[in-house]
Design an enzyme around this catalytic site. Sequence first.
Site, PDB file in Angstrom:
ATOM      1  N   SER A  45       0.843  -1.202   0.000  1.00  0.00           N
ATOM      2  CA  SER A  45       0.000   0.000   0.000  1.00  0.00           C
ATOM      3  C   SER A  45       0.882   1.257   0.000  1.00  0.00           C
ATOM      4  CB  SER A  45      -0.948  -0.061   1.199  1.00  0.00           C
ATOM      5  OG  SER A  45      -1.997   0.856   1.040  1.00  0.00           O
ATOM      6  N   ASP A  96      -9.987  -5.585  -3.471  1.00  0.00           N
ATOM      7  CA  ASP A  96      -9.395  -4.572  -2.596  1.00  0.00           C
ATOM      8  C   ASP A  96     -10.275  -3.322  -2.625  1.00  0.00           C
ATOM      9  OD1 ASP A  96      -7.802  -2.417  -1.625  1.00  0.00           O
ATOM     10  OD2 ASP A  96      -5.982  -3.525  -2.125  1.00  0.00           O
ATOM     11  N   HIS A 143      -7.298  -6.099   0.892  1.00  0.00           N
ATOM     12  CA  HIS A 143      -6.116  -5.273   1.175  1.00  0.00           C
ATOM     13  C   HIS A 143      -5.390  -5.719   2.451  1.00  0.00           C
ATOM     14  CE1 HIS A 143      -4.056  -1.508   0.106  1.00  0.00           C
ATOM     15  NE2 HIS A 143      -4.025  -1.148   1.374  1.00  0.00           N
TER      16      HIS A 143
END
Lengths: 287, 287
Positions: free
Chosen positions: A155, A232, A265
Amino acid sequence: MKQIAESACFGGRQYRFEHHSITLACLMRFSIYLPPLPTETGQGPGMTRLPVLYWLSGLSCTDENFIQKAGAQRLAAELGMILVAPDTSPRGEGVADDPGQAYDLGLGAGFYINASETPWAANYRMFDYVAEELPALVCRHFPVDPERQSVSGHSMGGHGALVLALRKPACFRSVSAFAPICAPASCPWGRKAFTAYLGTDESAWQQYDATRLMSGISEFTLPLLIDQGDADPFLQEQLQPELLLAAARQNGVSIDYRLRPGYDHSYFYIASFIAEHLQFHFAALTA
Amino acid sequence: MKQIAESACFGGRQYRFEHHSITLACLMRFSIYLPPLPTETGQGPGMTRLPVLYWLSGLSCTDENFIQKAGAQRLAAELGMILVAPDTSPRGEGVADDPGQAYDLGLGAGFYINASETPWAANYRMFDYVAEELPALVCRHFPVDPERQSVSGHSMGGHGALVLALRKPACFRSVSAFAPICAPASCPWGRKAFTAYLGTDESAWQQYDATRLMSGISEFTLPLLIDQGDADPFLQEQLQPELLLAAARQNGVSIDYRLRPGYDHSYFYIASFIAEHLQFHFAALTA
């Protein structure tokens, strides 16, 4: 440098250390995993030095999330790779934070950039920290081979890994990222952070935007793996891998893009595929 | 029953659920991992039901520690085992806690027993919850095979797993424990909790002390694995595996005792050996 934790783990040792960072002007913690060491490993002449993977974590994380949740030590032990996980921002008294303590600005949200704006510039210099101070420190104290470094992240940390590799390709053998923020200058998380840390002149943002860096380079030959779950929740608004893929395609750069049906995620997603990334890096580190 | 989280994980699904427990008189959460399911798996006639491992966590944990830190899903996916991790105590408004919020009494420290003393008796009935209510709930909603259950746990949860298997051997195919509290009636953690929950008459403690139960049984034929790090800081004062080993030896019960040089009490230790435990249980569950 002070050791603050140590545990046996898959035949090697998982450590946490604390040190005073000159770059960040504060105490910093990092985690490091040492696989079972060949007996001749060490600091002296004739020592064996091992390949190392740096892992950059995402928003709100510390140096502990990856080492506790990804399960990377199992295969790192088998392959003989060292893993290093820094914290995600400067910390401590006197270090600026978002007044509202937002998770996406200030503490836990350093974005791996060197801030130029008040009050951030005093401590928020994570780019220099992960690019220079931390690897030098690690190299002094542990049996890592500075010629065999790779970088990965998740991320915000995937953004950090990509920017680091795109700007310093000679320092790394390979780069990968899980669900990276691929175009921070074009998404809410990145625009908020870059406006605060770098100011409103967007020309200063380019050096920290993987997509813009990818568009501007003449060649990039490091093995590059991008991993992304298609469930995600941040994919479309914040991560935008299609922008990086398009820039790479236009520039003739090859990306190994692995889209994972149904994955989100979380670290459950990272844990599911971390072994593929370690194998990917190991191949480059031992080529 | 309400689903509160779901993530893809190693080809299967990691869930958290919340339900109202009649036994504990409060809302409870548990985590469950479903491996990739054969297509014919389900609730109807002809369905395939899978073996299940219950995991009981240690002091201060919730249902999340094991699923986030042990890395058990990787091999569970491969073997086709369901993993269930309950919370470690009742929770919520109106549930008694230690006035000083000690980590070893009250919330997060249910010790898998049915309390008889005020104020604990109203909610602290974790033995009945993990022995009866939770397995029945899991069986109603998921494709588990009630004839193929095993149990494991860590520290306080290792104590819970041992007591459960010793008292209800017909319900399980195998039992294992990482660094279990083997003789709670003889160690500070156990004596503090049992005094509070069960009162000062120690005869009421026996039914929840693995070593005393082991001394009192005529036979115990379940495969039993005890895992222990020899660098565990709680080994001598709190865990005392030698007492359980001696009781088993006297009674002709065989324990597969695996002492791990250099390992401590952490999830780094559990992660290092969880695969051995899953293989141990899988062998018993599919025998």
